[in-house]
Design a protein around this motif. Structure first.
Motif, mmCIF file in Angstrom:
data_model
loop_
_atom_site.group_PDB
_atom_site.id
_atom_site.type_symbol
_atom_site.label_atom_id
_atom_site.label_comp_id
_atom_site.label_asym_id
_atom_site.label_seq_id
_atom_site.Cartn_x
_atom_site.Cartn_y
_atom_site.Cartn_z
ATOM 1 N N ALA A 188 18.734 10.786 -9.567
ATOM 2 C CA ALA A 188 17.990 11.933 -8.575
ATOM 3 C C ALA A 188 16.818 11.545 -8.035
ATOM 4 O O ALA A 188 16.316 11.837 -6.646
ATOM 5 N N LEU A 189 16.193 10.306 -8.658
ATOM 6 C CA LEU A 189 14.780 9.976 -7.841
ATOM 7 C C LEU A 189 15.325 8.988 -6.627
ATOM 8 O O LEU A 189 14.778 9.311 -5.353
ATOM 9 N N ALA A 190 16.436 8.407 -6.735
ATOM 10 C CA ALA A 190 16.856 7.633 -5.420
ATOM 11 C C ALA A 190 17.249 8.740 -4.280
ATOM 12 O O ALA A 190 16.924 8.473 -3.136
ATOM 13 N N GLU A 191 17.946 9.630 -4.597
ATOM 14 C CA GLU A 191 18.266 10.699 -3.658
ATOM 15 C C GLU A 191 17.285 11.328 -3.197
ATOM 16 O O GLU A 191 17.169 11.681 -1.862
ATOM 17 N N ARG A 192 16.012 11.759 -3.923
ATOM 18 C CA ARG A 192 14.519 12.328 -3.476
ATOM 19 C C ARG A 192 14.247 11.198 -2.425
ATOM 20 O O ARG A 192 13.513 11.584 -1.415
ATOM 21 N N ASP A 210 0.722 -1.414 -0.049
ATOM 22 C CA ASP A 210 -0.082 -0.208 0.123
ATOM 23 C C ASP A 210 0.648 1.078 0.095
ATOM 24 O O ASP A 210 0.557 2.266 -0.818
ATOM 25 N N ALA A 211 1.845 1.222 0.666
ATOM 26 C CA ALA A 211 2.713 2.372 0.958
ATOM 27 C C ALA A 211 3.507 2.495 -0.517
ATOM 28 O O ALA A 211 3.796 3.731 -0.795
ATOM 29 N N GLU A 212 4.006 1.573 -1.170
ATOM 30 C CA GLU A 212 4.711 1.691 -2.302
ATOM 31 C C GLU A 212 3.841 2.336 -3.465
ATOM 32 O O GLU A 212 4.224 3.174 -4.187
ATOM 33 N N LEU A 246 10.218 3.964 1.461
ATOM 34 C CA LEU A 246 10.809 5.030 0.972
ATOM 35 C C LEU A 246 12.450 4.801 1.000
ATOM 36 O O LEU A 246 13.028 4.725 -0.034
ATOM 37 N N LEU A 247 12.790 4.122 2.038
ATOM 38 C CA LEU A 247 14.384 3.699 2.219
ATOM 39 C C LEU A 247 14.723 2.549 1.191
ATOM 40 O O LEU A 247 15.676 2.525 0.364
ATOM 41 N N ALA A 248 13.566 1.472 0.982
ATOM 42 C CA ALA A 248 13.699 0.570 0.374
ATOM 43 C C ALA A 248 13.672 0.907 -1.169
ATOM 44 O O ALA A 248 14.917 0.565 -1.961
ATOM 45 N N GLN A 249 12.900 1.787 -1.421
ATOM 46 C CA GLN A 249 12.633 2.080 -2.809
ATOM 47 C C GLN A 249 14.018 2.751 -3.266
ATOM 48 O O GLN A 249 14.589 2.844 -4.398
ATOM 49 N N ALA A 250 14.557 3.817 -2.441
ATOM 50 C CA ALA A 250 15.721 4.574 -2.492
ATOM 51 C C ALA A 250 16.914 3.612 -3.134
ATOM 52 O O ALA A 250 17.647 3.825 -4.163
ATOM 53 N N GLY A 310 12.665 9.572 2.858
ATOM 54 C CA GLY A 310 12.676 8.554 4.079
ATOM 55 C C GLY A 310 13.163 9.241 5.230
ATOM 56 O O GLY A 310 12.587 8.614 6.183
ATOM 57 N N LEU A 311 14.077 9.910 5.010
ATOM 58 C CA LEU A 311 14.869 10.432 6.334
ATOM 59 C C LEU A 311 14.050 11.519 6.966
ATOM 60 O O LEU A 311 14.239 11.477 8.076
#
Length: 134
Positions: free
Chosen positions: A64-68, A41-43, A86-90, A73-74
C-alpha cells in the motif's frame, strides 16, 4: 522458443526487463538524476510525510505504501528531485513487499523521466523482491 523459455528464470527476467531497453537508447531526452545530497534531503522529507506508513512492516502495508509513493511520484510535477525519490522509494518498498510487478512499474516510470539504468535498477530491486518472498 518461448516454450523452451517458459520455466526459465532468466527468460522471466528478460521479459520483465525488455521494456527498459527502449529507455536506455534515449538518455538525452530524459532528466539528469538528481545529485545525492538533494536526493537525501528529499528522502528525509518523504519519510517524514509518510512516517506512519514507513513503520508498518506487513507485506500488505508495504505494498500500500509503495502504491501511494508511486502515485505521488506520478502526480508530482513541480519538483524533479522529489519525483525521482518518490519513484525510487516506490520501487524499494515494493521490493520489500515482494511485489515484482509494482517494482517494474515504478522503475519503468522512473526510466521514462530520468537518465537512469533501468536494467540495473530492476535487477537490484527484483533480487530484493525475490528474497522478500522466500
Amino acid at each position: 522458443m518461448l516454450k523452451d523459455c517458459a520455466l526459465s528464470a532468466g527468460c522471466f527476467l528478460a521479459v520483465l526487463l525488455a521494456p527498459a531497453m527502449a529507455y536506455a537508447a534515449e538518455p538525452a531526452d530524459r532528466l539528469a538524476v538528481p545529485d545525492a545530497a538533494k536526493q537525501r534531503d528529499a528522502e528525509a522529507e518523504i519519510r517524514k510525510l509518510f512516517k506512519d506508513d514507513y513503520v508498518r512492516r506487513a507485506p500488505a502495508d508495504r505494498k500500500a505504501l509503495a502504491e501511494r509513493l508511486l502515485q505521488q511520484g506520478l502526480d508530482t510535477r513541480d519538483d524533479d528531485t522529489a519525483r525521482y525519490v518518490l519513484l525510487a522509494q516506490a520501487a524499494d518498498v515494493a521490493a520489500q513487499a515482494g511485489e515484482a510487478a509494482l517494482v517494474v512499474k515504478a522503475v519503468n516510470e522512473q526510466a521514462k523521466l530520468y537518465a537512469t539504468d533501468p536494467l540495473a535498477l530492476k535487477e537490484k530491486a527484483l533480487e530484493q523482491a525475490g528474497r522478500a518472498t522466500i
